[in-house]
Design an enzyme around this catalytic site. Structure first.
Site, PDB file in Angstrom:
ATOM      1  N   HIS A  99       0.759  -0.423  -0.160  1.00 38.38           N
ATOM      2  CA  HIS A  99      -0.210  -0.226  -0.374  1.00 38.38           C
ATOM      3  C   HIS A  99       1.054   1.393  -0.089  1.00 38.38           C
ATOM      4  O   HIS A  99       1.956   1.316   0.230  1.00 38.38           O
ATOM      5  CB  HIS A  99      -1.243  -0.034   1.065  1.00 38.38           C
ATOM      6  CG  HIS A  99      -0.060  -0.201   2.218  1.00 38.38           C
ATOM      7  ND1 HIS A  99       0.310  -1.328   2.483  1.00 38.38           N
ATOM      8  CD2 HIS A  99      -0.481   1.218   3.180  1.00 38.38           C
ATOM      9  CE1 HIS A  99       0.818  -0.637   4.199  1.00 38.38           C
ATOM     10  NE2 HIS A  99       0.152   0.724   4.357  1.00 38.38           N
ATOM     11  N   HIS A 138       1.292   3.633   1.469  1.00 36.82           N
ATOM     12  CA  HIS A 138       1.870   5.190   3.273  1.00 36.82           C
ATOM     13  C   HIS A 138       3.381   4.381   2.649  1.00 36.82           C
ATOM     14  O   HIS A 138       3.765   3.885   2.708  1.00 36.82           O
ATOM     15  CB  HIS A 138       1.180   4.198   4.550  1.00 36.82           C
ATOM     16  CG  HIS A 138      -0.401   3.906   4.903  1.00 36.82           C
ATOM     17  ND1 HIS A 138      -1.179   3.641   5.597  1.00 36.82           N
ATOM     18  CD2 HIS A 138      -0.561   5.287   4.143  1.00 36.82           C
ATOM     19  CE1 HIS A 138      -2.138   4.240   5.578  1.00 36.82           C
ATOM     20  NE2 HIS A 138      -2.041   5.642   4.976  1.00 36.82           N
ATOM     21  N   ASP A 190       5.717   4.533   5.339  1.00 34.05           N
ATOM     22  CA  ASP A 190       6.696   3.678   6.167  1.00 34.05           C
ATOM     23  C   ASP A 190       6.273   2.358   5.591  1.00 34.05           C
ATOM     24  O   ASP A 190       7.121   1.370   5.683  1.00 34.05           O
ATOM     25  CB  ASP A 190       5.984   3.517   7.960  1.00 34.05           C
ATOM     26  CG  ASP A 190       4.397   3.076   7.964  1.00 34.05           C
ATOM     27  OD1 ASP A 190       3.747   3.465   6.679  1.00 34.05           O
ATOM     28  OD2 ASP A 190       4.442   2.107   8.631  1.00 34.05           O
ATOM     29  N   HIS A 191       5.995   2.583   4.346  1.00 37.88           N
ATOM     30  CA  HIS A 191       6.274   1.135   3.419  1.00 37.88           C
ATOM     31  C   HIS A 191       6.560   1.353   1.871  1.00 37.88           C
ATOM     32  O   HIS A 191       6.895   0.410   1.485  1.00 37.88           O
ATOM     33  CB  HIS A 191       4.428   0.307   3.355  1.00 37.88           C
ATOM     34  CG  HIS A 191       3.849  -0.353   4.569  1.00 37.88           C
ATOM     35  ND1 HIS A 191       3.953  -1.727   3.999  1.00 37.88           N
ATOM     36  CD2 HIS A 191       3.494   0.593   5.350  1.00 37.88           C
ATOM     37  CE1 HIS A 191       3.713  -1.557   5.902  1.00 37.88           C
ATOM     38  NE2 HIS A 191       3.442  -0.350   6.169  1.00 37.88           N
ATOM     39  N   HIS A 197      -7.495  -1.082   6.322  1.00 37.57           N
ATOM     40  CA  HIS A 197      -6.769   0.134   6.163  1.00 37.57           C
ATOM     41  C   HIS A 197      -6.640   1.120   5.168  1.00 37.57           C
ATOM     42  O   HIS A 197      -6.849   2.293   5.468  1.00 37.57           O
ATOM     43  CB  HIS A 197      -5.479  -0.814   6.650  1.00 37.57           C
ATOM     44  CG  HIS A 197      -4.068   0.360   6.994  1.00 37.57           C
ATOM     45  ND1 HIS A 197      -4.071   0.782   8.328  1.00 37.57           N
ATOM     46  CD2 HIS A 197      -3.330   0.783   6.129  1.00 37.57           C
ATOM     47  CE1 HIS A 197      -3.192   1.299   8.274  1.00 37.57           C
ATOM     48  NE2 HIS A 197      -2.495   1.614   7.300  1.00 37.57           N
ATOM     49  N   ASP A 244       0.023  -4.205   5.938  1.00 41.99           N
ATOM     50  CA  ASP A 244      -0.970  -3.408   7.217  1.00 41.99           C
ATOM     51  C   ASP A 244      -2.755  -4.171   7.526  1.00 41.99           C
ATOM     52  O   ASP A 244      -3.488  -3.936   7.766  1.00 41.99           O
ATOM     53  CB  ASP A 244      -0.963  -2.039   7.269  1.00 41.99           C
ATOM     54  CG  ASP A 244       0.420  -1.405   7.689  1.00 41.99           C
ATOM     55  OD1 ASP A 244       1.158  -2.708   7.948  1.00 41.99           O
ATOM     56  OD2 ASP A 244       0.283  -0.159   7.835  1.00 41.99           O
ATOM     57  N   HIS A 298       4.376  -4.624  10.626  1.00 43.08           N
ATOM     58  CA  HIS A 298       4.768  -4.313  11.620  1.00 43.08           C
ATOM     59  C   HIS A 298       5.042  -5.202  13.249  1.00 43.08           C
ATOM     60  O   HIS A 298       5.256  -6.453  12.668  1.00 43.08           O
ATOM     61  CB  HIS A 298       3.923  -3.298  11.915  1.00 43.08           C
ATOM     62  CG  HIS A 298       4.069  -2.240  11.110  1.00 43.08           C
ATOM     63  ND1 HIS A 298       4.425  -0.627  11.849  1.00 43.08           N
ATOM     64  CD2 HIS A 298       2.919  -1.965  10.138  1.00 43.08           C
ATOM     65  CE1 HIS A 298       4.323   0.129  10.551  1.00 43.08           C
ATOM     66  NE2 HIS A 298       3.265  -0.159   9.798  1.00 43.08           N
TER      67      HIS A 298
END
Length: 241
Positions: free
Chosen positions: A56, A58, A60-61, A114, A133, A171
């Site tokens: 996805h 975001h 942090d990915h 999400h 996520d 995570h």
């Protein structure tokens, strides 16, 4: 011939996943959000990278994608629905598509909840699920763009995978998720055992992942929710926990 998955710790609590196809020697990385540790891990493993898989949009990915791609020349795969907010894709995929990886292939599963465009990848060879996520060990992703009905439907697809499926999520949340799960399901013996195991793993400096789908089915309160309304209730409690 099989696909194996190894977590690469990045950022504060994220994992990128390094995949290997034993049949061909091909190497992939999933959600490379931080280039330096990922490049180091890939160099240590032989300096090969064939594929970058994105779950996805975001940051942090995906934040390290372009640097990792520039270093190794790998092909980038992500959701067609999110192509406008992902790094440039070489292959844009949707539900039911397959992604070739050496002598193996992954099935693409749409898993909104999400985010609208979240996808997961499942490798039947090795029973490896890259859940981003969507599904965490003992948890699920926050409903940022989607709703409980969408997440319930997404998790139902994952529940149908083989019990031995390795859940490789984005995570290291298992210990904190266990504390919440025990607050809503305190008498669950499988959950208590998983919580104790996760505590021991973290105390020893080990990842709690991948987890196993059969364990998640027994202990994860989001997978155990019987309907979307029950999932919404559990999610609301988790968000306030």
């Amino acid at each position: 011939m099989t696909v194996t998955a190894q977590p690469v710790p990045i950022l504060s609590d994220n994992y990128a996943w390094m995949l290997r196809d034993s049949g061909s020697g091909a190497v992939a990385i999933v959600d490379p959000a931080e280039a330096k540790p990922i490049i180091a891990a890939l160099e240590k493993a032989g300096g090969r990278l064939d594929l970058i898989l994105l779950t996805h949009h975001h940051s942090d990915h995906i934040a390290g994608v372009d640097e990792v791609r520039a270093r190794f020349g790998a092909k980038v795969v992500g959701a067609a629905a999110d192509a406008h907010r992902l790094p440039k894709l070489d292959q844009a995929v949707k539900e039911g598509d397959t992604v070739a990886f050496g002598s193996a292939s992954a099935r693409v599963i749409d898993t909104p909840g999400h985010t609208r465009g979240q996808i997961n990848y499942f490798f039947p060879d090795g029973e490896v699920l890259l859940s981003g996520d969507t599904l965490f060990s003992l948890g699920c992703g926050r409903l940022i763009e989607g709703n409980a009905a969408e997440m319930f439907a997404s998790l139902a697809k994952l529940k149908a995978l083989p019990g031995g499926t390795k859940v490789c999520c984005g995570h290291e949340y298992t210990e904190s998720n266990a504390k919440f799960a025990l607050s809503v399901d305190p008498d669950n013996a499988a959950l208590k055992a998983r919580a104790a195991q996760a505590h021991q793993q973290r105390a020893a400096g080990q990842p709690t992942l991948p987890s196993v789908m059969s364990d998640e089915l027994a202990a994860n309160p989001f997978l155990r929710a019987p309907n979307a309304a029950a999932l919404a209730d559990v999610r609301a409690k988790k968000d306030k926990f």
